[in-house]
Design a protein around this motif. Sequence first.
Motif, PDB file in Angstrom:
ATOM      1  N   ASN A  56       0.827  -1.211   0.000  1.00  0.00           N
ATOM      2  CA  ASN A  56       0.000   0.000   0.000  1.00  0.00           C
ATOM      3  C   ASN A  56       0.857   1.255   0.000  1.00  0.00           C
ATOM      4  O   ASN A  56       0.547   2.227   0.678  1.00  0.00           O
ATOM      5  CB  ASN A  56      -0.930  -0.005   1.215  1.00  0.00           C
ATOM      6  CG  ASN A  56      -1.904  -1.140   1.159  1.00  0.00           C
ATOM      7  OD1 ASN A  56      -2.526  -1.381   0.134  1.00  0.00           O
ATOM      8  ND2 ASN A  56      -2.034  -1.870   2.244  1.00  0.00           N
ATOM      9  N   TRP A  60       2.353   7.498  -5.422  1.00  0.00           N
ATOM     10  CA  TRP A  60       1.683   8.134  -6.545  1.00  0.00           C
ATOM     11  C   TRP A  60       1.645   9.652  -6.338  1.00  0.00           C
ATOM     12  O   TRP A  60       1.142  10.149  -5.350  1.00  0.00           O
ATOM     13  CB  TRP A  60       0.256   7.607  -6.663  1.00  0.00           C
ATOM     14  CG  TRP A  60      -0.441   8.084  -7.890  1.00  0.00           C
ATOM     15  CD1 TRP A  60      -0.919   9.333  -8.116  1.00  0.00           C
ATOM     16  CD2 TRP A  60      -0.731   7.332  -9.055  1.00  0.00           C
ATOM     17  NE1 TRP A  60      -1.487   9.420  -9.342  1.00  0.00           N
ATOM     18  CE2 TRP A  60      -1.398   8.190  -9.949  1.00  0.00           C
ATOM     19  CE3 TRP A  60      -0.508   6.026  -9.431  1.00  0.00           C
ATOM     20  CZ2 TRP A  60      -1.832   7.787 -11.193  1.00  0.00           C
ATOM     21  CZ3 TRP A  60      -0.956   5.618 -10.676  1.00  0.00           C
ATOM     22  CH2 TRP A  60      -1.609   6.490 -11.542  1.00  0.00           C
ATOM     23  N   ASN A  90       2.527  -6.590 -10.998  1.00  0.00           N
ATOM     24  CA  ASN A  90       1.750  -5.694 -10.160  1.00  0.00           C
ATOM     25  C   ASN A  90       2.300  -4.272 -10.291  1.00  0.00           C
ATOM     26  O   ASN A  90       3.326  -3.943  -9.723  1.00  0.00           O
ATOM     27  CB  ASN A  90       1.811  -6.171  -8.708  1.00  0.00           C
ATOM     28  CG  ASN A  90       0.951  -5.330  -7.800  1.00  0.00           C
ATOM     29  OD1 ASN A  90       0.348  -4.340  -8.214  1.00  0.00           O
ATOM     30  ND2 ASN A  90       0.893  -5.713  -6.545  1.00  0.00           N
ATOM     31  N   ALA A  92       1.376  -1.699  -8.909  1.00  0.00           N
ATOM     32  CA  ALA A  92       1.356  -0.949  -7.645  1.00  0.00           C
ATOM     33  C   ALA A  92       2.773  -0.747  -7.130  1.00  0.00           C
ATOM     34  O   ALA A  92       3.031   0.164  -6.352  1.00  0.00           O
ATOM     35  CB  ALA A  92       0.514  -1.675  -6.601  1.00  0.00           C
ATOM     36  N   ASN A  93       3.706  -1.576  -7.569  1.00  0.00           N
ATOM     37  CA  ASN A  93       5.096  -1.464  -7.129  1.00  0.00           C
ATOM     38  C   ASN A  93       5.939  -0.603  -8.070  1.00  0.00           C
ATOM     39  O   ASN A  93       7.113  -0.367  -7.802  1.00  0.00           O
ATOM     40  CB  ASN A  93       5.737  -2.839  -6.991  1.00  0.00           C
ATOM     41  CG  ASN A  93       4.983  -3.705  -6.009  1.00  0.00           C
ATOM     42  OD1 ASN A  93       4.446  -4.730  -6.359  1.00  0.00           O
ATOM     43  ND2 ASN A  93       4.916  -3.280  -4.757  1.00  0.00           N
ATOM     44  N   ARG A  96       5.645   5.827  -9.499  1.00  0.00           N
ATOM     45  CA  ARG A  96       4.593   6.640 -10.091  1.00  0.00           C
ATOM     46  C   ARG A  96       4.659   8.091  -9.631  1.00  0.00           C
ATOM     47  O   ARG A  96       3.682   8.813  -9.708  1.00  0.00           O
ATOM     48  CB  ARG A  96       3.223   6.061  -9.732  1.00  0.00           C
ATOM     49  CG  ARG A  96       2.984   4.704 -10.335  1.00  0.00           C
ATOM     50  CD  ARG A  96       1.721   4.081  -9.752  1.00  0.00           C
ATOM     51  NE  ARG A  96       1.431   2.839 -10.396  1.00  0.00           N
ATOM     52  CZ  ARG A  96       0.361   2.612 -11.142  1.00  0.00           C
ATOM     53  NH1 ARG A  96      -0.523   3.551 -11.333  1.00  0.00           N
ATOM     54  NH2 ARG A  96       0.180   1.440 -11.695  1.00  0.00           N
TER      55      ARG A  96
END
Length: 191
Positions: A56, A60, A90, A92-93, A96
């Motif tokens: 989590n 970003w 994934n 998410a890793n 960003r």
Amino acid sequence: MKHLRKLCSLTCLLIWATATSAISLDDFIYNTSGNFYEIHTTNDMQNLATYLKEPNNQCWGKTFKVMVKELDFSGSICEPIGKINDEAFNLANAFRGTFDGQGVIIKNLVIDESSSQYTGLFGYISQGSVENITLDETCQISGIGYVGGIVGRCSNGTIKNCTNYGIVVNIDQSSWVYAGGIAGFVDDYNS
């Protein structure tokens, strides 16, 4: 003797908790006047790589700026910032945020991902920006696909004013190999 065992158990628990504690944004110096996180050491860079592996992570849209002119990775074991698991893919890793090296020269960086794709100083950036970084001739990046000096793969992101004098090695010799001095693969409309 009983108290000694309790003390040893407590000490071991504290050492384990310290060694396994997660990295958070609180571990970085936040510059409130400029609204960015400061990078001062190679340890800060490695902490950023570790932080992005958190499920989590809140990277970003965050900005990181290098506050020194040189980062020397001599003797460090490094992995890409924004390392993507090949099987899970994934994003998410992925990195960003915005990373501004502010002209930093990186020395003695060695990243050897001989069994992983998406290898570079940054493994994968997605809708992020990396700028103003130079890797000198002492740097070496190696992986098995999507290998670049600065970024392994860039999707809908930006790479600006980056230079690589180091070595990029793509170990995989199959037909689906992407490698480059700056970026291994760019699949977007902004770079």
